[in-house]
Design a protein around this motif. Structure first.
Motif, mmCIF file in Angstrom:
data_model
loop_
_atom_site.group_PDB
_atom_site.id
_atom_site.type_symbol
_atom_site.label_atom_id
_atom_site.label_comp_id
_atom_site.label_asym_id
_atom_site.label_seq_id
_atom_site.Cartn_x
_atom_site.Cartn_y
_atom_site.Cartn_z
ATOM 1 N N THR A 162 0.337 4.518 1.043
ATOM 2 C CA THR A 162 0.271 4.982 2.013
ATOM 3 C C THR A 162 1.265 4.588 3.205
ATOM 4 O OG1 THR A 162 -2.187 5.811 1.789
ATOM 5 C CG2 THR A 162 -1.509 6.053 3.723
ATOM 6 N N GLU A 194 4.757 5.430 2.270
ATOM 7 C CA GLU A 194 5.053 6.823 2.666
ATOM 8 C C GLU A 194 5.385 6.930 4.081
ATOM 9 O OE1 GLU A 194 1.895 8.792 0.939
ATOM 10 O OE2 GLU A 194 2.312 8.122 -1.058
ATOM 11 N N GLU A 195 4.299 6.105 4.830
ATOM 12 C CA GLU A 195 4.438 6.292 6.118
ATOM 13 C C GLU A 195 6.080 5.755 6.844
ATOM 14 O OE1 GLU A 195 2.124 4.865 10.463
ATOM 15 O OE2 GLU A 195 1.429 4.813 8.455
ATOM 16 N N ASP A 226 0.787 -1.219 -0.045
ATOM 17 C CA ASP A 226 -0.092 -0.109 0.075
ATOM 18 C C ASP A 226 0.944 1.366 -0.035
ATOM 19 O OD1 ASP A 226 -2.917 1.419 0.541
ATOM 20 O OD2 ASP A 226 -1.412 2.119 2.211
#
Length: 196
Positions: free
Chosen positions: A81, A84-85, A79
């Protein structure tokens, strides 16, 4: 709260290979060094290593690893997101300059965060979201376990019912994961760790 919880939770070996493994899940090793690092991090100040306590903690750690394995099997690690986290956390960790990026501890910390986020995300999907969003199942659970709530109305004990229902969902899910994945515990290696 999510980030703080995850950082304090668990870790993995970050791709390092060690001679001795305390356990394997579907042939994926949990190294003794990884497990001992996690245990000591979460039991700061505890001088002696007790085999019974180590075994109990390994059981919890295996449950954690099973959830991470399931998250990966669902593709949650792909994923955007999530990626990125993780990248943001790594940038922050490097900026702190408290741990050198070329040390085993750095790898442990990064994997702790990676796997912690995966565990959180899969639990959100499989347990927490389900328990919060399905009022019908919550009320059924409440009715089936009414004796635990001393005759109090559902709305008055809703928070407790949600917590209890989440615990039931988690227990059932972990049991299904333990059936799905092959787990081997190296008892001899676990025993050796008590001497460290």
């Amino acid at each position: 709260m999510k980030k703080v919880f995850l950082v304090l939770f668990f870790t993995t070996a970050g791709g390092f290979l060690y001679a001795q493994n305390v356990a394997t899940i579907n042939s994926n090793p949990i190294s003794s060094k990884e497990f001992l690092w996690v245990y000591k991090k979460n039991h700061a100040g505890q001088a002696n290593l007790n085999q019974k306590e180590l075994a109990a903690y390994l059981d919890l750690y295996v449950n954690f690893k099973l959830k991470v394995a399931e998250a990966k099997s669902l593709g949650l690690d792909a994923d955007e997101t999530y990626k990125e986290e993780i990248a943001g956390y790594e940038d922050a960790l490097k900026a702190q300059k408290k741990v050198s990026a070329d040390t085993p501890e750095y790898a442990y910390i990064m994997n702790e965060y990676r796997e912690g986020v995966l565990m959180f995300n899969v639990c959100e999907q499989k347990i927490w979201g389900k328990a919060q969003e399905d009022d019908e199942k919550l009320k059924t659970y409440y009715t089936n376990n009414a004796k635990n709530y001393e005759g109090k109305p559902f709305e008055e004990v809703r928070g407790q019912v949600v917590g209890d229902y989440q615990q039931q969902l988690e227990t059932e899910w972990v049991n299904s994961l333990r059936s799905k994945y092959k787990i081997k515990i190296n008892q001899a290696e676990l025993k050796k760790l008590t001497k460290q």
